[in-house]
Scaffold this motif. Structure first.
Motif, PDB file in Angstrom:
ATOM      1  N   ASP A  57      -3.284 103.440  28.185  1.00 40.47           N
ATOM      2  CA  ASP A  57      -3.313 104.871  28.477  1.00 40.47           C
ATOM      3  C   ASP A  57      -2.523 105.203  29.746  1.00 40.47           C
ATOM      4  O   ASP A  57      -1.983 106.296  29.880  1.00 40.47           O
ATOM      5  N   VAL A  58      -2.459 104.259  30.677  1.00 40.18           N
ATOM      6  CA  VAL A  58      -1.673 104.444  31.890  1.00 40.18           C
ATOM      7  C   VAL A  58      -0.202 104.132  31.615  1.00 40.18           C
ATOM      8  O   VAL A  58       0.694 104.873  32.021  1.00 40.18           O
ATOM      9  N   LEU A  59       0.040 103.052  30.891  1.00 43.86           N
ATOM     10  CA  LEU A  59       1.423 102.642  30.611  1.00 43.86           C
ATOM     11  C   LEU A  59       2.174 103.670  29.765  1.00 43.86           C
ATOM     12  O   LEU A  59       3.391 103.806  29.893  1.00 43.86           O
ATOM     13  N   LYS A  60       1.474 104.399  28.935  1.00 48.73           N
ATOM     14  CA  LYS A  60       2.165 105.304  28.008  1.00 48.73           C
ATOM     15  C   LYS A  60       2.814 106.495  28.713  1.00 48.73           C
ATOM     16  O   LYS A  60       3.576 107.240  28.087  1.00 48.73           O
ATOM     17  N   THR A  61       2.536 106.680  29.991  1.00 44.16           N
ATOM     18  CA  THR A  61       3.207 107.741  30.748  1.00 44.16           C
ATOM     19  C   THR A  61       4.425 107.207  31.501  1.00 44.16           C
ATOM     20  O   THR A  61       5.069 107.951  32.242  1.00 44.16           O
ATOM     21  N   SER A  62       4.733 105.911  31.337  1.00 46.65           N
ATOM     22  CA  SER A  62       5.900 105.303  31.970  1.00 46.65           C
ATOM     23  C   SER A  62       7.060 105.307  30.985  1.00 46.65           C
ATOM     24  O   SER A  62       6.983 105.914  29.917  1.00 46.65           O
ATOM     25  N   ASP A  63       8.141 104.589  31.310  1.00 47.00           N
ATOM     26  CA  ASP A  63       9.264 104.524  30.375  1.00 47.00           C
ATOM     27  C   ASP A  63       9.260 103.218  29.573  1.00 47.00           C
ATOM     28  O   ASP A  63      10.296 102.793  29.068  1.00 47.00           O
ATOM     29  N   ILE A  64       8.093 102.601  29.429  1.00 45.42           N
ATOM     30  CA  ILE A  64       7.962 101.453  28.543  1.00 45.42           C
ATOM     31  C   ILE A  64       8.272 101.904  27.115  1.00 45.42           C
ATOM     32  O   ILE A  64       8.044 103.057  26.754  1.00 45.42           O
ATOM     33  N   THR A  65       8.829 101.024  26.304  1.00 48.19           N
ATOM     34  CA  THR A  65       9.240 101.440  24.954  1.00 48.19           C
ATOM     35  C   THR A  65       8.038 101.689  24.047  1.00 48.19           C
ATOM     36  O   THR A  65       6.975 101.086  24.218  1.00 48.19           O
ATOM     37  N   GLU A  66       8.206 102.554  23.083  1.00 49.60           N
ATOM     38  CA  GLU A  66       7.144 102.846  22.126  1.00 49.60           C
ATOM     39  C   GLU A  66       6.768 101.607  21.329  1.00 49.60           C
ATOM     40  O   GLU A  66       5.599 101.389  20.996  1.00 49.60           O
ATOM     41  N   ASN A  67       7.761 100.779  21.008  1.00 46.78           N
ATOM     42  CA  ASN A  67       7.489  99.545  20.271  1.00 46.78           C
ATOM     43  C   ASN A  67       6.560  98.640  21.073  1.00 46.78           C
ATOM     44  O   ASN A  67       5.589  98.079  20.544  1.00 46.78           O
ATOM     45  N   ALA A  68       6.837  98.491  22.365  1.00 41.41           N
ATOM     46  CA  ALA A  68       5.984  97.668  23.213  1.00 41.41           C
ATOM     47  C   ALA A  68       4.591  98.277  23.335  1.00 41.41           C
ATOM     48  O   ALA A  68       3.584  97.557  23.301  1.00 41.41           O
ATOM     49  N   LEU A  69       4.523  99.588  23.482  1.00 44.74           N
ATOM     50  CA  LEU A  69       3.224 100.249  23.580  1.00 44.74           C
ATOM     51  C   LEU A  69       2.372 100.007  22.343  1.00 44.74           C
ATOM     52  O   LEU A  69       1.162  99.765  22.437  1.00 44.74           O
ATOM     53  N   GLU A  70       3.002 100.059  21.184  1.00 43.64           N
ATOM     54  CA  GLU A  70       2.261  99.858  19.936  1.00 43.64           C
ATOM     55  C   GLU A  70       1.656  98.458  19.884  1.00 43.64           C
ATOM     56  O   GLU A  70       0.486  98.285  19.515  1.00 43.64           O
ATOM     57  N   ILE A  71       2.438  97.448  20.271  1.00 41.79           N
ATOM     58  CA  ILE A  71       1.929  96.078  20.236  1.00 41.79           C
ATOM     59  C   ILE A  71       0.884  95.871  21.322  1.00 41.79           C
ATOM     60  O   ILE A  71      -0.163  95.241  21.097  1.00 41.79           O
TER      61      ILE A  71
END
Length: 443
Positions: free
Chosen positions: A167-181
């Protein structure tokens, strides 16, 4: 007729930009062409800095001003040794600066290192940061235990990403693919393993403090590995005192794990002997070490003959990066994996000094290289008596061989697309992770 000094800088990461800034500052008439193997600039700032460290990326604003200087030209999607040779650059420019960094990994050379889910931290960082070459990585995070081998800032970064709330990382510029995993991750414990003791850790206090303060996670040490630490703190250099005191305080205060979802377990005096498993990693066999040497800065780890194992389903190897000799003409020290200076050929950043330090370290060292180039121009050590064609000759050759190049205005188009995509999901940007898609956007 005045002959303008033409300089090629290979690599548009921090080292390349800082060198360029100093050349322009001290040699007003110099023309600098910045080459990069990717269609986009900024190198390690874009693809190496952790996604939750957006403030560190603010130097991109300064780099953008440099790139828009009328005496600077960015030329992307051009790889030294593949699309253009060092000889071609030397023929086209009065001088060449190599600043293409370190994009390979150091390895242990131990049994099991090629097992599935044994991943270099460099590749893992590239994966969640959107580096095109690492997008094929599919880390298996279905395990509860991960071992990170190494105790530098990159090791801390990957540990934090594994333990931090999505929930914190999803406001960064981490990729959506990485967020999903990561959203499906079952990782509960990260074991950070180093061959020496607390006094020799390579991570800095800023990164370690983040781990100590990480919500719903507890940082644990083995108390016996911190015995005697506080007694030597007063004798340490000032910049190490605060870090060692934080380690000592954390070890003393965090003796239990009540109401804790995740654990960050820091383990000293252990070296990997074998990565266990059949097809996929199931654990790591470690040598129990002791330190020898009276000087704490040069103490080295020696095996005691004792062993222990940690069960895990993933291993991240974080023992450093290596530079490569990307062109056979690059003068290269194969033992230390660094490029060597020659008359008219300069080296900067990790390629010159090895993969150590933070961006500020790179800035200081690269400024010196830029000053040297400019001084050599001004003092006629670099011969500018004959006109050189610069990028005109290189771009003509690239066009003839079918290489599609990008310029800084192309990057701005990609930048706009990324920010628009990011704004739709509440992020600073959603990176384009394919070179071909980047080229399609600007075609």
């Amino acid at each position: 007729m005045v002959t303008l000094p033409r300089i090629a800088v290979v690599g548009s990461g921090p080292a390349g930009f800082y060198v360029t800034q100093q050349i322009l500052k001290r040699s007003k008439e110099a023309k600098v062409d910045l080459y990069d193997r990717l269609p986009v600039p900024f190198g390690l700032v874009r693809y190496g800095v952790a996604p939750d460290h957006q403030d560190v990326k603010n130097c991109i604003n300064q780099f953008t001003k440099t790139a828009k200087n009328p005496n600077v030209r960015f030329i992307g999607n051009v790889q030294l040794g593949r699309d253009v040779s060092l000889k071609q650059l030397k023929d086209a420019y009065h001088s060449v600066v190599l600043a293409y960094g370190a994009d390979s990994d150091k390895e242990f050379g131990i049994p099991g290192e090629s097992l599935r889910n044994v991943i270099s931290a460099r590749s893992f960082v590239g994966w969640y940061n959107g580096l095109p070459e690492d997008q094929g990585l599919v880390p298996d995070l279905s395990c509860e235990d991960v071992v990170v081998l190494g105790q530098g800032n990159v090791a801390i970064d990957v540990s934090r990403v594994l333990l931090k709330s999505v929930d914190v990382l999803k406001t960064s510029d981490i990729t959506e693919n990485a967020l999903e995993i990561l959203s499906k991750s079952r990782v509960k414990r990260v074991h950070l393993v180093g061959r020496r003791g607390p006094l020799q850790v390579a991570f800095t206090i800023k990164e370690f403090r983040e781990m100590v303060k990480l919500p719903n996670a507890t940082t644990l040490f083995r108390p016996e590995q911190l015995v005697g630490l506080e007694s030597v703190i007063p004798s340490l250099k000032r910049q190490r005192v605060r870090l060692m005191q934080l380690i000592a305080d954390t070890g003393r205060n965090n003796l239990t794990t009540v109401d804790c979802d995740k654990l960050f377990k820091v383990i000293f005096l252990r070296s990997p002997l074998e990565i266990l498993g059949d097809s996929c990693v199931s654990g790591v066999k470690l040598s129990v070490n002791k330190l020898e040497g009276s000087d704490i800065n040069s103490q080295h780890a020696v095996p005691t003959g004792e062993y222990e194992s940690i069960n895990c389903g993933m291993v991240l190897r974080s023992i450093g990066y290596r530079s490569r000799q990307v062109d056979e003409s690059v003068p290269f020290d194969t033992k230390n994996c660094v490029a060597l200076q020659q008359p008219g050929l300069y080296c900067a950043g990790w390629l010159a000094n090895g993969p150590t330090g933070v961006i500020l370290t790179t800035m200081a060292e690269s400024f010196l290289v830029g000053e040297k180039v400019a001084n050599d121009i001004n003092e006629k050590i670099i011969d500018t008596s004959q006109s050189k064609p610069g990028s005109e000759l290189i771009l003509q050759s690239l066009h003839e061989t079918g290489v599609q190049t990008t310029d800084f205005s192309d990057w701005e188009k990609i930048d706009t697309v990324e920010k628009e995509r990011g704004s739709k999901v509440g992020k600073p940007r959603e990176k384009v992770t394919s070179v071909q898609e980047m080229l399609d956007i600007v075609s």
